[in-house]
Design a protein around this motif. Structure first.
Motif, mmCIF file in Angstrom:
data_model
loop_
_atom_site.group_PDB
_atom_site.id
_atom_site.type_symbol
_atom_site.label_atom_id
_atom_site.label_comp_id
_atom_site.label_asym_id
_atom_site.label_seq_id
_atom_site.Cartn_x
_atom_site.Cartn_y
_atom_site.Cartn_z
ATOM 1 N N LEU A 10 0.827 -1.210 0.000
ATOM 2 C CA LEU A 10 0.000 0.000 0.000
ATOM 3 C C LEU A 10 0.857 1.253 0.000
ATOM 4 O O LEU A 10 0.488 2.270 -0.609
ATOM 5 C CB LEU A 10 -0.937 -0.011 1.215
ATOM 6 N N ASP A 11 2.005 1.207 0.673
ATOM 7 C CA ASP A 11 2.922 2.344 0.654
ATOM 8 C C ASP A 11 3.414 2.625 -0.768
ATOM 9 O O ASP A 11 3.570 3.786 -1.165
ATOM 10 C CB ASP A 11 4.127 2.084 1.561
ATOM 11 N N LEU A 12 3.642 1.576 -1.530
ATOM 12 C CA LEU A 12 4.071 1.749 -2.917
ATOM 13 C C LEU A 12 2.972 2.399 -3.748
ATOM 14 O O LEU A 12 3.230 3.316 -4.534
ATOM 15 C CB LEU A 12 4.472 0.403 -3.524
ATOM 16 N N LEU A 13 1.755 1.943 -3.572
ATOM 17 C CA LEU A 13 0.636 2.551 -4.304
ATOM 18 C C LEU A 13 0.426 3.989 -3.857
ATOM 19 O O LEU A 13 0.099 4.864 -4.662
ATOM 20 C CB LEU A 13 -0.643 1.734 -4.090
ATOM 21 N N GLY A 14 0.638 4.230 -2.568
ATOM 22 C CA GLY A 14 0.469 5.575 -2.037
ATOM 23 C C GLY A 14 1.560 6.540 -2.465
ATOM 24 O O GLY A 14 1.443 7.747 -2.227
ATOM 25 N N ALA A 15 2.607 6.031 -3.095
ATOM 26 C CA ALA A 15 3.673 6.909 -3.583
ATOM 27 C C ALA A 15 3.206 7.759 -4.754
ATOM 28 O O ALA A 15 3.793 8.795 -5.058
ATOM 29 C CB ALA A 15 4.883 6.073 -4.002
ATOM 30 N N PHE A 16 2.139 7.315 -5.420
ATOM 31 C CA PHE A 16 1.593 8.079 -6.536
ATOM 32 C C PHE A 16 0.647 9.156 -6.015
ATOM 33 O O PHE A 16 -0.100 8.936 -5.061
ATOM 34 C CB PHE A 16 0.836 7.160 -7.497
ATOM 35 N N ASP A 17 0.685 10.317 -6.635
ATOM 36 C CA ASP A 17 -0.253 11.385 -6.331
ATOM 37 C C ASP A 17 -0.366 12.248 -7.578
ATOM 38 O O ASP A 17 0.281 11.972 -8.600
ATOM 39 C CB ASP A 17 0.184 12.196 -5.097
ATOM 40 N N PRO A 18 -1.213 13.299 -7.562
ATOM 41 C CA PRO A 18 -1.391 14.103 -8.782
ATOM 42 C C PRO A 18 -0.105 14.693 -9.335
ATOM 43 O O PRO A 18 -0.005 14.953 -10.536
ATOM 44 C CB PRO A 18 -2.363 15.205 -8.326
ATOM 45 N N ASP A 19 0.899 14.904 -8.481
ATOM 46 C CA ASP A 19 2.171 15.449 -8.946
ATOM 47 C C ASP A 19 3.191 14.377 -9.288
ATOM 48 O O ASP A 19 4.278 14.689 -9.781
ATOM 49 C CB ASP A 19 2.759 16.382 -7.879
ATOM 50 N N LEU A 28 9.918 5.045 -6.653
ATOM 51 C CA LEU A 28 8.895 4.340 -5.869
ATOM 52 C C LEU A 28 9.473 3.887 -4.534
ATOM 53 O O LEU A 28 8.843 4.071 -3.478
ATOM 54 C CB LEU A 28 8.383 3.132 -6.650
ATOM 55 N N ALA A 29 10.642 3.287 -4.574
ATOM 56 C CA ALA A 29 11.269 2.814 -3.337
ATOM 57 C C ALA A 29 11.550 3.975 -2.395
ATOM 58 O O ALA A 29 11.289 3.889 -1.188
ATOM 59 C CB ALA A 29 12.564 2.074 -3.664
ATOM 60 N N ARG A 30 12.070 5.062 -2.943
ATOM 61 C CA ARG A 30 12.398 6.221 -2.108
ATOM 62 C C ARG A 30 11.145 6.835 -1.481
ATOM 63 O O ARG A 30 11.104 7.123 -0.287
ATOM 64 C CB ARG A 30 13.131 7.261 -2.946
#
Length: 250
Positions: A10-19, A28-30
């Motif tokens: 979920l943290d990996l998916l949460g790395a995406f945002d509008p920006d 992604l890892a960072r």
């Protein structure tokens, strides 16, 4: 799958945002705060399942399967279904960009949008979240939000453009007018060259469940006509929700 592995995925998916819509494996890892080797393994699993998609460049984007699942959410399937005919009517009558948004915490979540023919800079997309104090639909939602939500928003009035209202007293006065007049407006507060007007959408019990808005270059001559068209559409959505008790819209 253990809870710790689930939370990391979920943290990996949460790395995406509008920006950050397109990310390399390293990014992604960072952004997820995990070792590259762990990210590589989990990203591979997410890619195979369809939660992530790998571009020819090697970068990753959110996969179609997550979008398909998102459409099953009640706020998407029910409210969007009820509102869709009225959004199309509004678009046909105005040829302007039409928005449907709900409150998600302290932000306005855009759950539907029809792009207009009129050349206006519009930032929002379906699924995007924008600050409530700088958008027409957001001001409507904020006007009817719980007191603690208004307090939180008023304590973080960030400036988006030179015209964004960042004075709490001034915004509170606008929110009072929204409840009296039945609509909210913005003037280049979210994007230069774009003005908006929005009205509340009420559920069967009379509570405000969404906001319906239109974005145009100028409101000075068209405001009354647009407010009337929006209110007619909002009343139609309200009737549809009331006539269809089986529709899951919350």
């Amino acid at each position: 799958m253990s809870a710790s592995v689930t939370s990391r995925a979920l943290d990996l998916l949460g790395a995406f945002d509008p920006d950050h819509r397109v990310l390399t494996l390293s990014a992604l890892a960072r952004r997820a705060g995990m070792p590259l080797a762990t990210a590589h393994r989990l990203v591979g699993e997410l890619n195979r399942w369809g939660a992530l998609a790998r571009l020819p460049s090697g970068e990753y984007v959110i996969g179609r399967r997550l979008w398909d699942l998102g459409l099953l959410a009640p706020v998407q399937s029910g409210l969007r279904q009820a509102a869709s005919p009225f959004l199309h009517d509004l678009y046909g009558a105005t040829l302007a960009t039409v928005h449907l948004a709900v409150r998600d915490g302290t932000e306005a979540l855009y759950i539907d949008r029809l792009s207009g023919h009129i050349s206006v800079p519009v930032i929002s997309e379906i699924g995007s979240r924008l600050p409530m104090h700088a958008t027409g639909v957001g001001k409507v939602l904020l006007a009817y939000a719980p007191e603690n939500v208004r307090t939180e928003v008023l304590s973080h009035l960030t400036r988006v453009t030179a015209y964004t209202i960042t004075q709490p007293a001034r915004l509170l006065d606008q929110l009072r007018r929204v409840r009296i007049d039945g609509y909210a407006t913005t003037g280049e507060e979210m994007s230069l060259g774009a003005c908006s007007v929005a009205v509340p959408v009420r559920g069967p019990g009379g509570e405000v469940v969404a906001a319906l808005g239109i974005v145009v270059p100028d409101l000075r001559r068209e405001r009354a006509r647009l407010v009337s068209a929006l209110q007619v559409a909002a009343q139609g959505i309200n009737r549809t929700l009331g006539d269809s008790p089986s529709v899951q819209w919350k």
